[in-house]
Design an enzyme around this catalytic site. Structure first.
Site, mmCIF file in Angstrom:
data_model
loop_
_atom_site.group_PDB
_atom_site.id
_atom_site.type_symbol
_atom_site.label_atom_id
_atom_site.label_comp_id
_atom_site.label_asym_id
_atom_site.label_seq_id
_atom_site.Cartn_x
_atom_site.Cartn_y
_atom_site.Cartn_z
ATOM 1 N N CYS A 24 53.771 -4.410 93.332
ATOM 2 C CA CYS A 24 54.315 -3.675 92.185
ATOM 3 C C CYS A 24 55.839 -3.645 92.285
ATOM 4 C CB CYS A 24 53.763 -2.257 92.153
ATOM 5 S SG CYS A 24 51.999 -2.176 91.777
ATOM 6 N N GLN B 276 64.160 13.607 88.868
ATOM 7 C CA GLN B 276 63.986 12.348 88.135
ATOM 8 C C GLN B 276 63.486 11.250 89.075
ATOM 9 O OE1 GLN B 276 64.277 11.926 84.919
ATOM 10 N NE2 GLN B 276 65.446 13.686 84.226
ATOM 11 N N ASP C 16 65.801 19.970 77.630
ATOM 12 C CA ASP C 16 65.152 18.880 78.347
ATOM 13 C C ASP C 16 63.697 19.265 78.583
ATOM 14 O OD1 ASP C 16 64.702 16.593 79.794
ATOM 15 O OD2 ASP C 16 65.521 17.386 81.659
ATOM 16 N N CYS D 205 61.713 12.315 76.833
ATOM 17 C CA CYS D 205 60.978 11.173 77.367
ATOM 18 C C CYS D 205 59.865 10.769 76.407
ATOM 19 C CB CYS D 205 60.391 11.511 78.742
ATOM 20 S SG CYS D 205 59.200 12.865 78.705
#
Length: 575
Positions: free
Chosen positions: A268, A395, A495, A523
């Site tokens: 990955c 994050q 946020d 997001c």
């Protein structure tokens, strides 16, 4: 982004499939009854899923006859369900019938069929869905986790994401708001007594021409500094691969589709080499452990999942193992726990345990027990250091977060004379970076008490005296804070999590007219952002008091290379 990461059902941890295995007690009992083997008989039985829920037994029988499946003793269809049961008269036809059923589809819904587990004795089949597992075996974990890696260059990915923001975010938002204004104007025309606040209502100029020219500035997308090995956090499932080997890795497909296969993640591109190395160390230990892997359908076993976090700055790795101990012998568990510490202590700085018996994922404030090393690792964004524990929000792309936070600072256009309200502040990362970079006064608000505790600790650690964080509901605290600290040059940054803001928060922002600018970080730009911004920009009414905002600028930021997900910073202003 507001949540650690966008939820991606395939290729993620047990946490991401929790909702798919929770059903009501009544429905669960019916499904278990249908999928259970017949008592005291060797007759083979097939469970069929994804049938039209409005069909009855007669309609299912007619459909089966049309695909030449008619050699069975009994057919049962659960009312208002997509599941049916067929008991065969000839067991030799089992595989042929399953293969035929799995090749069928009804109105674009693929039929799934499998043999009920004859050893389950009335319990739900242990993921014996032949179709789903066969399909999962054909899948490449790289395609599941990073579907754009091999099919698109990074430049092509950025162009595609940029276009998506333009069409599915900005134009959709404008179109929705124009309809809202036009509907309001139509109601006013039919109202014989026009209220004073409605008398001057017109469609804003920025909405009138959006189909030919967008007045909202869409800046070029900002790429991620790292396009490979960018994740600092990975949640791995402990399970089995297609060869029946014990594996620590990502799921190949959804549990709801009947597959529980797990694949290793060495190939990955978004997983760091260091995290993969520690994952393999845990995998080697699990394969030798005398405790069993947790089985989702039966809820039996011990080892559930492993969270690994890596510091971009120090290289430290934190590990947190989730276990179920309801069936484990306490002496055996203590022995295995000691062996695990010895096995991994040279590779991790922190090792903790979460004991969890529920079906869904543990709460953010779950009881985390540190059994080796310190409780946290340290990382930094824009020169601000953060202690990151197993449950902390941070994050997942550290270098990408620096691009995102710089974008927020530039978009807010802050100075030492500004007051910044950091709404949904979490552990304070955005507010603290703004406070350090601009010397503005920051007040952070969040409803999670542990997050506020971490935020204030981070402020103290970094000697940032112009930031303060309080716990409570934003809609309650905003007015109190502004009354206490003053109402000049107020900017709000929001946020929220992927689901967006509580409806009371946009209303509270609108009602406080001293808030002239909002920087919305999302997001989920094609979903919750649109709904929230509509509340901030729609015509004034009894429900939405205060002058509406106007979207001025949108900046896409790519935090997740090789996936379809994208972060957006939107600036809204009002006179």
């Amino acid at each position: 982004m507001s949540a650690d990461e966008p939820e991606i059902a395939p290729g993620t941890s047990e946490a991401s499939i929790s909702e798919e295995i929770e059903v009501t007690a009544v429905k669960k009992a019916k499904i278990e009854q249908i999928c259970a083997p017949e008592e005291n008989t060797q007759r083979k039985k097939i469970c069929i899923r994804n049938l039209p829920s409005h069909w009855d037994t007669k309609q299912v029988k007619k459909w089966l006859s049309g695909i030449e499946i008619d050699d069975y003793l009994k057919l049962t269809k659960i009312p208002r369900s997509s599941i049916a049961k067929v008991i065969l008269s000839d067991s030799e036809k089992l595989n042929a019938y399953i293969e035929r059923l799995n090749s069928e589809a009804i109105k674009n819904s693929k039929i799934e069929a499998f043999e009920a587990d004859s050893s389950s004795r009335g319990k739900k089949s242990k993921a014996k869905n032949v179709s789903a597992n066969v399909e999962a075996k054909k899948m490449d974990i790289v395609e599941v986790v990073t579907p754009l890696f091999e099919s698109h260059t990074y430049a092509e990915q950025l162009r595609s994401k940029e276009e998506e923001i333009k069409t599915k975010c900005v134009r959709k938002l404008c179109n929705n708001l124009k309809r809202i204004y036009e509907k309001k104007l139509a109601l006013i025309k039919r109202d014989t007594e026009i209220r004073p606040e409605n008398a001057a209502l017109v469609v804003p100029e920025w909405l009138k021409t959006f189909k030919t020219s967008l007045s909202i500035e869409i800046l070029p997308i900002k790429p991620s500094p790292k396009t490979t090995e960018y994740r600092n956090k990975c949640e791995f499932t402990i399970g089995f691969n297609e060869r029946g080997e014990k594996v620590v890795g990502f799921r190949l497909s959804k549990f709801a589709k009947g597959s529980v296969l797990v694949a290793e993640t060495n190939k990955c591109p978004n997983v760091p080499v260091e995290i993969n190395r520690v994952r393999e160390t845990f995998q080697a230990f699990i394969r030798k452990s005398q405790l069993q892997i947790y089985d989702l359908p039966s809820h039996v076993g011990t080892w559930r999942q492993i969270l690994l976090r890596k510091s971009e700055v120090t290289g430290e790795i934190l590990a947190c193992v989730t276990v179920s101990l309801k069936d484990a012998d306490q002496n055996v568990w203590e022995e295995e726990q000691g062996k695990m510490v010895e096995h991994v202590k040279s590779e991790v700085s922190s090792l903790s345990i979460i004991e969890y018996e529920g079906l869904s994922c543990p709460e953010p404030d779950a009881n985390v027990k540190t059994i080796m090393g310190k409780e946290f690792i340290t990382d930094s964004i824009l020169g601000v250091e953060f202690n990151i524990s197993a449950s902390s929000f941070f994050q997942v792309n550290t270098t990408g977060a620096e691009v995102l936070y710089n974008t927020i600072i530039d978009s807010a256009n802050l100075s030492k004379d500004h007051t910044l309200l950091d709404i949904c502040c979490g552990t304070g990362s955005i507010g603290l970076c703004c406070a350090k970079a601009t010397n503005c006064k920051v007040y952070g608000i969040d409803i999670v008490e542990s997050a506020i505790k971490d935020a204030n600790a981070n402020a103290l650690r970094n000697e940032i005296g112009n930031a303060e964080f309080v716990c409570g509901k934003a809609e309650v605290l905003i007015e109190d804070l502004l009354r206490r600290v003053g109402r000049k040059n107020v900017v709000a940054v929001v946020d929220p999590p992927r689901s967006g803001l509580h409806s009371k928060v946009p209303r509270a922002i609108r009602e406080n007219l001293h808030i002239k600018k909002v920087v919305y970080v999302s997001c989920n730009p094609t979903g919750s952002l649109i709904a929230d911004v509509e509340m901030l920009c729609c015509p004034e009414s009894k429900r939405y008091r205060g002058a509406p905002f106007e979207p001025k600028k949108v900046v896409p930021v790519d935090m997740f290379p090789h996936t379809s997900h994208i972060e957006v910073v939107m600036v809204l202003e009002r006179q």
